[in-house]
Design a protein around this motif. Structure first.
Motif, PDB file in Angstrom:
ATOM      1  N   ARG A   1       2.435   1.688  -3.438  1.00  0.00           N
ATOM      2  CA  ARG A   1       1.493   2.219  -4.425  1.00  0.00           C
ATOM      3  C   ARG A   1       1.252   3.716  -4.215  1.00  0.00           C
ATOM      4  N   LYS A   2       1.162   4.153  -2.942  1.00  0.00           N
ATOM      5  CA  LYS A   2       0.957   5.573  -2.673  1.00  0.00           C
ATOM      6  C   LYS A   2       2.140   6.415  -3.103  1.00  0.00           C
ATOM      7  N   MET A   3       3.337   5.821  -2.997  1.00  0.00           N
ATOM      8  CA  MET A   3       4.541   6.551  -3.413  1.00  0.00           C
ATOM      9  C   MET A   3       4.713   6.526  -4.918  1.00  0.00           C
TER      10      MET A   3
ATOM     11  N   LYS B   1       0.829  -1.200   0.000  1.00  0.00           N
ATOM     12  CA  LYS B   1       0.000   0.000   0.000  1.00  0.00           C
ATOM     13  C   LYS B   1       0.870   1.259   0.000  1.00  0.00           C
ATOM     14  N   ILE B   2       1.914   1.259   0.818  1.00  0.00           N
ATOM     15  CA  ILE B   2       2.834   2.400   0.865  1.00  0.00           C
ATOM     16  C   ILE B   2       3.537   2.567  -0.482  1.00  0.00           C
TER      17      ILE B   2
END
Length: 191
Positions: free
Chosen positions: A186-188, A183-184
């Motif tokens: 993908r957010k980055m 998730k991190i």
């Protein structure tokens, strides 16, 4: 009324066994046919239920997803090993603990890479051969961990050994953290 239950005599049991059996002799070819049918059924159980065609879009998608999970595991393991360096507050001498954590982190990353490659190779093999192959590769990984731990304990001492053990043990929490790491990532915007 409360007497013993009558047990069958041995002679009666033997007589019953001799009369209940089939008197027909079976053809050896029929027996072979039954055995080959049983072997075919056993072979059916080992067959892949949902095969992925080679060079298909689904195969590439599965491969990309597996590579992403692998990268997430490595990133999570390294991040947790960096967090282990907080333990330097209590460890004395500090540099030995840090060296142990560093060696353990390298070993943990090696284990993850080795496991990923071993699974990839095992998926291309027949089930029985793949099982033997996976067991052999697992033994290699255990041996690497043991040798690294012995080398660190002998070369740097107990404090470094504790750091090494903790760093190698971070593989499991990294696996549990993998969805969060993905998730991190993908957010980055990283692939």
């Amino acid at each position: 009324m409360f007497g013993r239950r009558k047990q069958p005599r041995l002679r009666d049991v033997m007589r019953e066994m001799s009369y209940s059996g089939s008197t027909e002799l079976r053809d050896p070819e029929d027996i072979d046919r039954e055995i080959s049918e049983e072997e075919a059924e056993a072979e059916e159980e080992n067959r892949v239920v949902d095969p992925i065609e080679e060079n298909s879009e689904r195969a590439y998608e599965e491969l990309r997803e597996a590579e992403a999970v692998h990268r997430d595991l490595i990133a999570g393991c390294v991040a947790l090993c960096v967090l282990l360096l907080v333990g330097m507050i209590w460890a004395r001498p500090v540099w030995r603990y840090a060296a142990g954590v560093a060696v353990g982190a390298v070993v943990a990353v090696y284990l993850l890479v080795h496991m990923y490659r071993s699974i990839g190779w095992a998926l291309t093999m027949e089930p029985q051969r793949a099982e033997r192959y996976a067991r052999g590769r697992s033994a290699i990984r255990y041996t690497v961990v043991l040798l690294a731990l012995i080398a660190v304990m002998v070369g740097l001492g107990q404090t470094a050994g504790i750091g090494c053990i903790l760093a190698v043990a971070m593989i499991k929490p990294a696996a549990y953290m993998q969805p969060l790491t993905a998730k991190i990532r993908r957010k980055m915007g990283l692939r």
